[in-house]
Design a protein around this motif. Structure first.
Motif, short mmCIF file in Angstrom:
data_model
loop_
_atom_site.label_atom_id
_atom_site.label_comp_id
_atom_site.label_asym_id
_atom_site.label_seq_id
_atom_site.Cartn_x
_atom_site.Cartn_y
_atom_site.Cartn_z
N THR A 195 -12.43 30.35 -23.63
CA THR A 195 -13.25 29.49 -24.48
C THR A 195 -14.55 30.17 -24.88
O THR A 195 -15.28 29.65 -25.73
N ASN B 111 -10.32 30.30 -29.76
CA ASN B 111 -9.91 29.10 -29.03
C ASN B 111 -10.62 27.89 -29.64
O ASN B 111 -11.84 27.87 -29.75
N ALA C 257 -8.25 19.71 -9.78
CA ALA C 257 -8.25 18.97 -11.07
C ALA C 257 -9.11 19.73 -12.08
O ALA C 257 -10.11 19.22 -12.60
N ASN C 258 -8.70 20.97 -12.37
CA ASN C 258 -9.51 21.86 -13.19
C ASN C 258 -9.19 21.60 -14.66
O ASN C 258 -8.46 22.35 -15.31
N TRP C 259 -9.76 20.54 -15.21
CA TRP C 259 -9.43 20.12 -16.58
C TRP C 259 -9.89 21.13 -17.61
O TRP C 259 -9.36 21.18 -18.71
N GLY C 260 -10.89 21.94 -17.27
CA GLY C 260 -11.36 22.97 -18.21
C GLY C 260 -10.24 23.94 -18.56
O GLY C 260 -10.09 24.36 -19.71
N ARG C 261 -9.43 24.29 -17.56
CA ARG C 261 -8.32 25.22 -17.83
C ARG C 261 -7.26 24.57 -18.72
O ARG C 261 -6.63 25.24 -19.53
N VAL D 81 -3.59 27.21 -15.52
CA VAL D 81 -3.25 25.80 -15.26
C VAL D 81 -2.29 25.71 -14.08
O VAL D 81 -2.47 24.89 -13.17
N LEU E 244 -7.77 22.23 -21.03
CA LEU E 244 -8.27 22.17 -22.42
C LEU E 244 -8.42 23.58 -23.01
O LEU E 244 -8.24 23.76 -24.21
N ALA E 245 -8.72 24.56 -22.17
CA ALA E 245 -8.79 25.94 -22.68
C ALA E 245 -7.41 26.41 -23.15
O ALA E 245 -7.29 27.07 -24.18
N ILE F 45 -15.98 26.15 -16.28
CA ILE F 45 -15.91 25.26 -17.44
C ILE F 45 -16.16 23.83 -16.97
O ILE F 45 -15.66 23.42 -15.92
N MET G 224 -8.47 34.70 -17.38
CA MET G 224 -8.51 34.04 -18.68
C MET G 224 -8.73 35.09 -19.76
O MET G 224 -9.57 34.96 -20.63
N PHE H 49 -11.04 25.10 -28.48
CA PHE H 49 -11.87 24.44 -27.47
C PHE H 49 -12.99 25.40 -27.07
O PHE H 49 -13.16 25.74 -25.92
#
Lengths: 405, 405
Positions: free
Chosen positions: A229, A52, B316-320, B307, B322-323, A119, A183, A54
């Motif tokens: 990640t 990944n 608002a899980n932005w890590g997912r 996501v 970007l992963a 994360i 994940m 990221f």
């Protein structure tokens, strides 16, 4: 509830390797969430990391440290992935290594950091650093079970495997632990897997054995198609038992089989305990033109939300399986009249339609099983591949809608 | 409950086109499940079909008939996809065309068959054939709404769009209908889409306009990543209003805009009514090296179960996000320090980590909206692409675990 028996084995200790587990209170106070591995100076280490782009800070630091030195310590925290944490995340991973190196009298680069959990949150460094001395104080060769517990996130049960084999009159041991549970679609690695042996193996051969075994185990499983990640799989050889050399074919074959056994068991355990899993599903694609084609087809079926929800419903919905197959990359020219589909031993479809011998009762009976094999024959070549996956349930949605992972 | 307003428009009738809707009792007695389109002799037809190798019998027959003749009739049934039905399925599709041709005095090849519904069941031919005369008797230019109803499967509401534009002093009309609502990741087509205009357009230009518009609409949506076996999108031009020629740039641009408006509205309606959808999500990927790269990245985010469940949870899980981005094909060398991520106007992440200006409160506020735009800037080029998708809810699992589709 995982599918099948996931009770931990009696772990064989690995001479030259000690494990300390303690609590740093990273996400929850009191949880055993910090694991330290100590490796004898004789140890060689091989690793595969997530592909990944990221990737997490500890992955970048571990990769750099591995190139610079032979590792003596691993430090693993759960509850926080230290991913999406920018420059600060990398500084934190390095600071963790430096602190453990200071405590143990090695260089910073001889320590590899690993993290798993949420994360995008900064690592709680004061708590993490404060717990390191306690982790070192607890180092002991018998702590494999505690370590398997200590690396869990949404896993419902710890995962471990341990085997021994005789090589040229000496007993060689292999023990390993791994974690899932979402994940999960490893690409050249798994979420976290740590495997150790007391055999003596050169670093080059160790890396080759690890890569082979990862390709036959962690790279053949998927829960949800989401590559993490933080995926890392490490193979450590402490060099305190028999030596395995590339030219000694019989010894190498014995060791390779034993290693694969441990890693397939760990990989399957991750699937059996996949988020919300109620079924353990083996997908075999046979009669393909190439292994790549077979693997793409198997993963396309494994990732189809419609196939996964049908498995959850115990519905022998073969149309969804063949529809997923039909959109697999590389199969645009598939002749569907040559395709056959079995669930366990029941033939469902052939010649582009339902098999004449098939009855809904037979399909329904197979689908009641907790472990199901979907076998597709493409009828266009000799290659075959197998992947393992689970179904897609209400609980998967609940777990991932409720948990900030 | 669909996301946003899906009320049907006032459909403009299309001169030269009539529609008859009736019940053949294919899956449920009394349901309006059979739709017939009649096209004036002046009509040109363009089509795109599913690229699923496991495509349905009517898809294969329609493709063959289109190559042999200019169509005069379409016959569409819902409740049964006539897919995975082998040789018998193809014979049934041809027999349906032959029966309608006999009733209307055209050749079998001037009739195109379409089916949607459950895969793997034989078409109930006696009931289907018996309903054809009634469908023909009902032919009328005003039946667009009934047709939108008549092609539904798991859709909760019918989908339609209708616009008009002035071209060289004449009014040109475009009306269209489509259906979803699962197994939606069209590849060069949609589940079922029928669009008609009274403009006069050559077949070659019509096919070009359709392909362009499909690429900007149906090929930019996904519900679950599962490309259907029965996807078809048809564009019919009855030739009873203004002529559109390739060399008349202004007229062509007006028509192209109007057509795109209809098709984007239909495609978005499918997403808004996606199985179990509670959110309508626009995914924009900017700053990519190529459109392919941008599109792969957008679809990888759109298909990520993690996501989609976070969107369902309004997390608002932005890590997912970007992963998912980090595992997109072609982004192995992505420099994550150049990536930025917005939800609507809120900057969540930049320089590989959380934006300094970001607050959880701001993220939570955005996620309460029913319509959300995820905007990712890769910082490595000028290309951009947009796709539309929905979230992944408990209801998606319920719908697909309960319904044999």
């Amino acid at each position: 509830m995982p599918v099948g028996d996931l009770s931990l084995p009696e772990f064989y200790p690995i001479a030259g390797l000690r494990i300390g587990v303690t609590s740093a209170g990273i996400k929850k106070p009191g949880r055993q969430d910090l694991v330290i591995f100590e490796l004898a100076e004789s140890t060689q280490v091989a690793a595969v990391f997530t592909r990944n782009a990221f990737c997490a800070a500890p992955v970048r630091v571990a990769r750099a440290h591995l190139q610079a030195a032979v590792p003596r310590y691993l430090v693993i925290n759960t509850g926080n992935a230290n991913a999406g944490t920018g420059q600060q995340g990398e500084a934190d991973a390095r600071a963790t290594c430096a602190a453990l190196a200071e405590l143990t009298g090695v260089s910073e680069q001889q320590v590899l950091p690993f993290s798993t959990g949420v994360i995008g949150e900064p690592l709680p460094m004061p708590r993490l650093l404060a717990a390191l001395p306690q982790g070192v104080a607890k180092l002991d060769a018998t702590h494999w079970s505690e370590a398997a517990q200590g690396i869990m996130t949404t896993d419902t049960l710890p995962k471990g495997a341990s085997v021994r084999c005789e090589i040229e009159g000496q007993t060689v041991h292999i023990s390993g632990i791994a974690k899932g549970a979402g994940m999960i679609k490893p690409n050249m690695a798994t979420m976290l897997g740590f495997i150790a042996t007391d055999a003596q193996i050169s670093q080059a051969l160790l890396q080759q054995l690890l890569t082979e075994a990862v390709n036959a185990s962690f790279n053949r499983i998927t829960i949800d198609g989401d590559t993490s990640t933080n995926d890392v799989c490490l193979l450590m050889a402490t060099g305190q038992s028999a030596e395995i050399k590339a030219e000694d074919t019989a010894a190498l074959a014995s060791f390779r089989d034993a290693l694969r056994q441990v890693m397939v068991q760990l990989a399957q355990a991750i699937v059996r305990d996949g988020e919300g899993a109620t079924k353990f599903v083996t997908i075999q694609v046979q009669g393909a033109k190439s292994e790549t084609e077979a693997l793409e087809a198997a993963f396309t079926i494994a990732h189809s939300p419609l196939v996964k929800t049908a498995l959850y419903a115990s519905d022998a919905n073969w149309g969804r399986i063949l529809a997923a197959l039909g959109r697999a990359p590389g199969l645009e020219d598939l002749d569907i009249s040559q395709v056959s589909l079995h669930l366990n031993d029941v033939l469902l479809a052939e010649q582009g339609g339902r098999a004449a011998s098939y009855t809904e009762a037979a399909g329904a009976a197979v689908m009641q099983e907790a472990e199901i094999t979907i076998r597709v024959h493409l009828g266009r070549g000799q290659a075959e591949e197998t992947v393992w996956t689970c179904d897609f349930s209400h609980d998967y949605v609940s777990i991932n809608a409720d948990y900030r992972s």
